[in-house]
Enzyme design. Structure first.
Site, PDB file in Angstrom:
ATOM      1  N   ARG A  13       0.842  -1.192   0.000  1.00  0.00           N
ATOM      2  CA  ARG A  13       0.000   0.000   0.000  1.00  0.00           C
ATOM      3  C   ARG A  13       0.884   1.252   0.000  1.00  0.00           C
ATOM      4  O   ARG A  13       1.944   1.288   0.641  1.00  0.00           O
ATOM      5  CB  ARG A  13      -0.904   0.025   1.238  1.00  0.00           C
ATOM      6  CG  ARG A  13      -2.071  -0.950   1.179  1.00  0.00           C
ATOM      7  CD  ARG A  13      -3.093  -0.592   0.106  1.00  0.00           C
ATOM      8  NE  ARG A  13      -4.219  -1.503   0.071  1.00  0.00           N
ATOM      9  CZ  ARG A  13      -4.346  -2.518  -0.795  1.00  0.00           C
ATOM     10  NH1 ARG A  13      -3.415  -2.761  -1.695  1.00  0.00           N
ATOM     11  NH2 ARG A  13      -5.424  -3.282  -0.774  1.00  0.00           N
TER      12      ARG A  13
ATOM     13  N   HIS B 210      -0.505   0.027  -9.808  1.00  0.00           N
ATOM     14  CA  HIS B 210      -1.248  -0.917  -8.945  1.00  0.00           C
ATOM     15  C   HIS B 210      -1.696  -2.147  -9.745  1.00  0.00           C
ATOM     16  O   HIS B 210      -2.881  -2.464  -9.802  1.00  0.00           O
ATOM     17  CB  HIS B 210      -2.458  -0.220  -8.284  1.00  0.00           C
ATOM     18  CG  HIS B 210      -2.944  -0.954  -7.046  1.00  0.00           C
ATOM     19  ND1 HIS B 210      -3.397  -0.309  -5.921  1.00  0.00           N
ATOM     20  CD2 HIS B 210      -3.040  -2.282  -6.775  1.00  0.00           C
ATOM     21  CE1 HIS B 210      -3.766  -1.207  -5.014  1.00  0.00           C
ATOM     22  NE2 HIS B 210      -3.551  -2.411  -5.514  1.00  0.00           N
TER      23      HIS B 210
HETATM   24  P1  NDP Z   1      -2.006 -11.416   4.748  1.00  0.00           P
HETATM   25  O1  NDP Z   1      -3.025 -10.791   5.625  1.00  0.00           O
HETATM   26  O2  NDP Z   1      -2.211 -12.818   4.290  1.00  0.00           O
HETATM   27  O3  NDP Z   1      -0.584 -11.387   5.482  1.00  0.00           O
HETATM   28  C1  NDP Z   1      -0.092 -10.271   6.133  1.00  0.00           C
HETATM   29  C2  NDP Z   1       1.297 -10.592   6.709  1.00  0.00           C
HETATM   30  O4  NDP Z   1       1.821  -9.399   7.284  1.00  0.00           O
HETATM   31  C3  NDP Z   1       1.250 -11.652   7.807  1.00  0.00           C
HETATM   32  O5  NDP Z   1       2.353 -12.506   7.696  1.00  0.00           O
HETATM   33  C4  NDP Z   1       1.354 -10.823   9.091  1.00  0.00           C
HETATM   34  O6  NDP Z   1       1.970 -11.478  10.168  1.00  0.00           O
HETATM   35  C5  NDP Z   1       2.242  -9.682   8.620  1.00  0.00           C
HETATM   36  N1  NDP Z   1       2.069  -8.504   9.485  1.00  0.00           N
HETATM   37  C6  NDP Z   1       0.927  -7.799   9.719  1.00  0.00           C
HETATM   38  N2  NDP Z   1       1.180  -6.795  10.582  1.00  0.00           N
HETATM   39  C7  NDP Z   1       2.489  -6.880  10.905  1.00  0.00           C
HETATM   40  C8  NDP Z   1       3.337  -6.145  11.764  1.00  0.00           C
HETATM   41  N3  NDP Z   1       2.888  -5.120  12.474  1.00  0.00           N
HETATM   42  N4  NDP Z   1       4.628  -6.517  11.859  1.00  0.00           N
HETATM   43  C9  NDP Z   1       5.108  -7.581  11.159  1.00  0.00           C
HETATM   44  N5  NDP Z   1       4.348  -8.319  10.327  1.00  0.00           N
HETATM   45  C10 NDP Z   1       3.055  -7.974  10.211  1.00  0.00           C
HETATM   46  O7  NDP Z   1      -1.820 -10.440   3.523  1.00  0.00           O
HETATM   47  P2  NDP Z   1      -1.576 -10.816   1.973  1.00  0.00           P
HETATM   48  O8  NDP Z   1      -0.287 -11.524   1.877  1.00  0.00           O
HETATM   49  O9  NDP Z   1      -2.782 -11.461   1.401  1.00  0.00           O
HETATM   50  O10 NDP Z   1      -1.483  -9.374   1.327  1.00  0.00           O
HETATM   51  C11 NDP Z   1      -0.576  -8.392   1.801  1.00  0.00           C
HETATM   52  C12 NDP Z   1      -0.958  -7.043   1.248  1.00  0.00           C
HETATM   53  O11 NDP Z   1      -0.643  -6.944  -0.131  1.00  0.00           O
HETATM   54  C13 NDP Z   1      -2.462  -6.714   1.262  1.00  0.00           C
HETATM   55  O12 NDP Z   1      -2.895  -6.326   2.543  1.00  0.00           O
HETATM   56  C14 NDP Z   1      -2.552  -5.606   0.253  1.00  0.00           C
HETATM   57  O13 NDP Z   1      -2.332  -4.393   0.914  1.00  0.00           O
HETATM   58  C15 NDP Z   1      -1.403  -5.892  -0.690  1.00  0.00           C
HETATM   59  N6  NDP Z   1      -1.850  -6.293  -2.030  1.00  0.00           N
HETATM   60  C16 NDP Z   1      -1.388  -5.572  -3.095  1.00  0.00           C
HETATM   61  C17 NDP Z   1      -1.725  -5.919  -4.383  1.00  0.00           C
HETATM   62  C18 NDP Z   1      -1.177  -5.169  -5.547  1.00  0.00           C
HETATM   63  O14 NDP Z   1      -1.563  -5.446  -6.685  1.00  0.00           O
HETATM   64  N7  NDP Z   1      -0.269  -4.244  -5.348  1.00  0.00           N
HETATM   65  C19 NDP Z   1      -2.590  -7.073  -4.642  1.00  0.00           C
HETATM   66  C20 NDP Z   1      -3.003  -7.773  -3.455  1.00  0.00           C
HETATM   67  C21 NDP Z   1      -2.651  -7.376  -2.200  1.00  0.00           C
HETATM   68  P3  NDP Z   1       1.241 -12.721  10.920  1.00  0.00           P
HETATM   69  O15 NDP Z   1       1.200 -13.816   9.881  1.00  0.00           O
HETATM   70  O16 NDP Z   1       2.128 -13.045  12.035  1.00  0.00           O
HETATM   71  O17 NDP Z   1      -0.125 -12.243  11.300  1.00  0.00           O
HETATM   72  C1  OXD Z   2      -5.727  -6.068  -3.223  1.00  0.00           C
HETATM   73  C2  OXD Z   2      -5.183  -5.138  -4.216  1.00  0.00           C
HETATM   74  O1  OXD Z   2      -5.768  -5.745  -2.034  1.00  0.00           O
HETATM   75  O2  OXD Z   2      -5.424  -5.333  -5.424  1.00  0.00           O
HETATM   76  O3  OXD Z   2      -6.122  -7.183  -3.632  1.00  0.00           O
HETATM   77  O4  OXD Z   2      -4.468  -4.207  -3.852  1.00  0.00           O
END
Ligand code: NDP
Ligand code: OXD
Length: 311
Positions: free
Chosen positions: A226, A274
């Protein structure tokens, strides 16, 4: 069952309404505008970046579906109905696309392609020698659905791969660090950093001067999570100082990135709009329809996010 759909672009809303109606023929699928005629009937909302207060107009809402993996765009609504489960949209398609994007840009930075392409423009036969992948430290912030797969992919390419998450994790071939106490060890000496964290109160602005200073001098940063993770002026200063050599940015504070934004023409920044992992809409529609059916039958489904945690 009535489902109401909202995306910022009207034509996209129409497209999603028609597609979900085909997939859920026994349900009624409407746009938010159509659903306004009988808001009490709406039990499910399917949204991308809903406007503040719109969801609160449906008093009988049982579930909110995010057309995407992130739920930050839903949680931003200051009138969000409390206690309504939020279902995210994830799947193989999304994971695969993110693996491709991360591999592409890590390899590009690893092999110093921007400099190699400049040499071509200069008609300069200039061989750039880089370390072999096992001698290159790459780090993935966030080891969730997307981050863990991205880290596995990088480890599979032979990189010295690290991962960082909130709770302890084990990912084959990846040196895992966790929590605030693990952050310094994760960052120290990291040469290519990939951000795949969700946007929450504890991760907003995490890509800042303090973090950049911990990376190896001349490190590269890839932000595909993000825009609000990044403190833009800190990145510009770190690029100016040479602490960061190159950045690839897929997400921005304001999207679309304004035409006069300095990132567009910055020689050390690659901008993508994006697109790191846009789920194929037809596939996303099938996943959403399946999740809605499962949720309606059982009251839950595997992709319900934790709204309190923020992801
Ligand atoms: P998930 O919710 O599956 O995983 C999030 C990870 O981040 C987990 O491992 C979590 O740890 C870790 N995390 C959360 N908070 C913290 C913190 N404070 N400190 C350390 N680690 C932390 O997310 P996704 O993998 O599905 O997606 C990640 C992000 O990618 C989405 O939220 C979105 O913003 C972005 N995205 C972007 C896209 C694009 O096209 N650019 C497309 C899709 C998504 P734990 O496992 O221990 O909870
Ligand atoms: C998502 C994205 O969150 O596209 O899936 O950013």
């Amino acid at each position: 069952m009535t489902v109401a759909v909202y995306l910022p672009a009207e034509d996209k809303t129409r497209w999603w309404v028609d597609m979900l109606q085909d997939l859920l023929p026994e349900w009624q699928v409407q746009s938010f505008a159509e659903a306004a005629a009988d808001p009490d009937a709406v039990e499910h909302a399917v949204v991308w970046r809903p406007r503040s207060g719109d969801l609160a107009r449906f008093p009988n809402l049982r579930a909110i579906v995010s057309i995407g993996a992130g739920i930050d765009h839903v949680l931003e609504d200051d009138q969000l109905p409390q206690g309504v489960p939020i279902i995210r949209t994830v799947g193989q398609d999304l994971t695969q696309r993110m693996r491709e994007y991360v591999a592409l840009h890590v390899l590009r930075h690893h092999r110093d392609m921007p400099r190699q392409l400049q040499a071509q423009r200069d008609h300069d036969w200039h061989a750039i020698v880089v370390p072999v992948a096992p001698n290159r430290v790459v780090g993935v912030m966030g080891l969730g659905n997307l981050g863990a797969e991205a880290a596995r992919t990088l480890a599979g390419l032979g990189f010295a791969t690290r991962g960082w998450s909130k709770s302890e994790k084990q990912v084959e071939g990846v040196a895992c660090f966790a929590g605030a106490e693990g952050l310094a060890g994760f960052l120290d000496g990291c040469e290519i950093l990939v951000n795949l964290l969700p946007l929450t109160d504890s991760t907003r602005g995490i890509l800042n001067a303090g973090l950049f200073a911990r990376l190896a001098p001349g490190a590269c940063v890839i932000n595909c999570a993000r825009g609000a993770h990044l403190v833009e002026e800190d990145l510009l200063a770190a690029l100016e100082a040479g602490q960061i050599k190159q950045a690839t940015l897929d997400v921005f504070h304001i999207e679309p990135l304004p035409a006069d934004h300095g990132f567009w023409g910055h020689p050390a920044i690659t901008v993508t709009p994006h697109v790191a992992s846009q789920i194929d809409a037809a596939t996303g529609g099938r996943i959403i329809a399946q999740n809605l059916r499962t949720f309606a039958e059982t009251g839950t489904c595997a992709d319900v996010a934790d709204a309190v945690r923020g992801y």
